[in-house]
Design a protein around this motif. Structure first.
Motif, PDB file in Angstrom:
ATOM      1  N   ARG A 130      50.460  27.910  44.185  1.00  0.00           N
ATOM      2  CA  ARG A 130      49.347  27.455  43.341  1.00  0.00           C
ATOM      3  C   ARG A 130      48.016  28.046  43.801  1.00  0.00           C
ATOM      4  O   ARG A 130      47.188  28.455  42.990  1.00  0.00           O
ATOM      5  CB  ARG A 130      49.292  25.918  43.333  1.00  0.00           C
ATOM      6  CG  ARG A 130      48.103  25.325  42.591  1.00  0.00           C
ATOM      7  CD  ARG A 130      48.264  25.551  41.084  1.00  0.00           C
ATOM      8  NE  ARG A 130      47.143  25.055  40.342  1.00  0.00           N
ATOM      9  CZ  ARG A 130      46.109  25.795  39.938  1.00  0.00           C
ATOM     10  NH1 ARG A 130      46.035  27.071  40.254  1.00  0.00           N
ATOM     11  NH2 ARG A 130      45.137  25.271  39.244  1.00  0.00           N
ATOM     12  N   PRO A 184      54.583  20.508  42.716  1.00  0.00           N
ATOM     13  CA  PRO A 184      55.086  20.264  41.353  1.00  0.00           C
ATOM     14  C   PRO A 184      54.466  21.189  40.302  1.00  0.00           C
ATOM     15  O   PRO A 184      55.126  21.531  39.317  1.00  0.00           O
ATOM     16  CB  PRO A 184      54.714  18.807  41.075  1.00  0.00           C
ATOM     17  CG  PRO A 184      54.488  18.196  42.410  1.00  0.00           C
ATOM     18  CD  PRO A 184      54.025  19.297  43.321  1.00  0.00           C
ATOM     19  N   ASP A 185      53.211  21.623  40.505  1.00  0.00           N
ATOM     20  CA  ASP A 185      52.598  22.554  39.552  1.00  0.00           C
ATOM     21  C   ASP A 185      53.342  23.887  39.540  1.00  0.00           C
ATOM     22  O   ASP A 185      53.548  24.486  38.483  1.00  0.00           O
ATOM     23  CB  ASP A 185      51.125  22.819  39.893  1.00  0.00           C
ATOM     24  CG  ASP A 185      50.228  21.638  39.586  1.00  0.00           C
ATOM     25  OD1 ASP A 185      50.640  20.754  38.801  1.00  0.00           O
ATOM     26  OD2 ASP A 185      49.108  21.595  40.128  1.00  0.00           O
ATOM     27  N   ASN A 196      55.132  28.398  29.143  1.00  0.00           N
ATOM     28  CA  ASN A 196      54.523  28.970  30.342  1.00  0.00           C
ATOM     29  C   ASN A 196      53.592  30.126  29.955  1.00  0.00           C
ATOM     30  O   ASN A 196      53.948  31.299  30.050  1.00  0.00           O
ATOM     31  CB  ASN A 196      55.610  29.430  31.318  1.00  0.00           C
ATOM     32  CG  ASN A 196      55.069  29.812  32.666  1.00  0.00           C
ATOM     33  OD1 ASN A 196      53.880  30.098  32.813  1.00  0.00           O
ATOM     34  ND2 ASN A 196      55.941  29.843  33.656  1.00  0.00           N
ATOM     35  N   GLY A 228      60.457  20.941  37.862  1.00  0.00           N
ATOM     36  CA  GLY A 228      59.434  20.057  38.380  1.00  0.00           C
ATOM     37  C   GLY A 228      59.411  19.828  39.873  1.00  0.00           C
ATOM     38  O   GLY A 228      58.480  19.229  40.393  1.00  0.00           O
ATOM     39  N   GLU A 255      56.684  23.472  37.640  1.00  0.00           N
ATOM     40  CA  GLU A 255      56.609  22.839  36.316  1.00  0.00           C
ATOM     41  C   GLU A 255      57.677  23.351  35.358  1.00  0.00           C
ATOM     42  O   GLU A 255      58.274  22.574  34.608  1.00  0.00           O
ATOM     43  CB  GLU A 255      55.221  23.069  35.714  1.00  0.00           C
ATOM     44  CG  GLU A 255      55.069  22.530  34.317  1.00  0.00           C
ATOM     45  CD  GLU A 255      53.709  22.794  33.705  1.00  0.00           C
ATOM     46  OE1 GLU A 255      53.499  22.359  32.567  1.00  0.00           O
ATOM     47  OE2 GLU A 255      52.857  23.440  34.356  1.00  0.00           O
TER      48      GLU A 255
END
Length: 172
Positions: free
Chosen positions: A100, A28-29, A135, A36, A32
């Motif tokens: 991530r 989900p990161d 962002n 999402g 974002e």
């Protein structure tokens, strides 16, 4: 003082990369600013197939990004803006999405610089980057690339604020 950027490999996405992209983008990161959550696997299968066509026809695409160990960490590259109802219709968009675990290491900046070299060599005179206004990490990448803010917009589906950055490759 600029830091040394990591070695990053770019390759035309394979059919297997659809599965890797789906896995990387399940975080989900990472998603974002793209709703999402990851899309269904079939969306990535179609996307990787479309990128193979772009590369064959234009000499550039959203390439699969690999770290020093050869692990898929996302994508970066360029493609024709995919929407016909808003945004920079008919222009070439540069973009990226990164796992991530690879954030903050310079992979996107390194890969995006390679992308700019490749699209310039393919005869593209200007690129755009469409970035969610919140962002900050992606906005920082556009700044490192020398892009400038040309306009802001409201995304038609999410209603989020966005920024369109531009770079003239004939001067860069």
């Amino acid at each position: 003082m600029s830091r040394l950027l990591p070695a990053v490999q770019l390759r035309v996405p394979t059919g297997e990369d659809a599965v890797a992209w789906h896995r990387v983008f399940a975080d989900p990161d990472v998603m974002e600013f793209q709703g999402g959550r990851a899309a269904e696997l079939s969306v990535y299968e179609e996307l990787t197939a479309r990128q193979r066509r772009h590369d064959a026809e234009r000499g550039f695409c959203f390439w699969t990004m690999l770290d020093e160990q050869g692990e898929v960490i996302g994508f970066t590259g360029a493609q024709p803006w995919p929407h016909t109802h808003f945004g920079p219709v008919g222009e070439i968009e540069i973009g990226w999405r990164l796992a991530r675990r690879a954030w903050g290491k310079g992979y996107v900046t390194a890969a995006a610089r390679t992308t700019l070299e490749r699209v310039r060599a393919a005869g593209v005179g200007q690129v755009v980057a469409m970035v969610d206004a919140a962002n900050k990490r992606s906005i920082a990448v556009t700044e490192r690339l020398g892009m400038h803010l040309s306009e802001t917009f409201t995304a038609p589906v999410s209603k989020r604020q966005g920024c369109c950055f531009r770079l003239d490759l004939t001067r860069a």
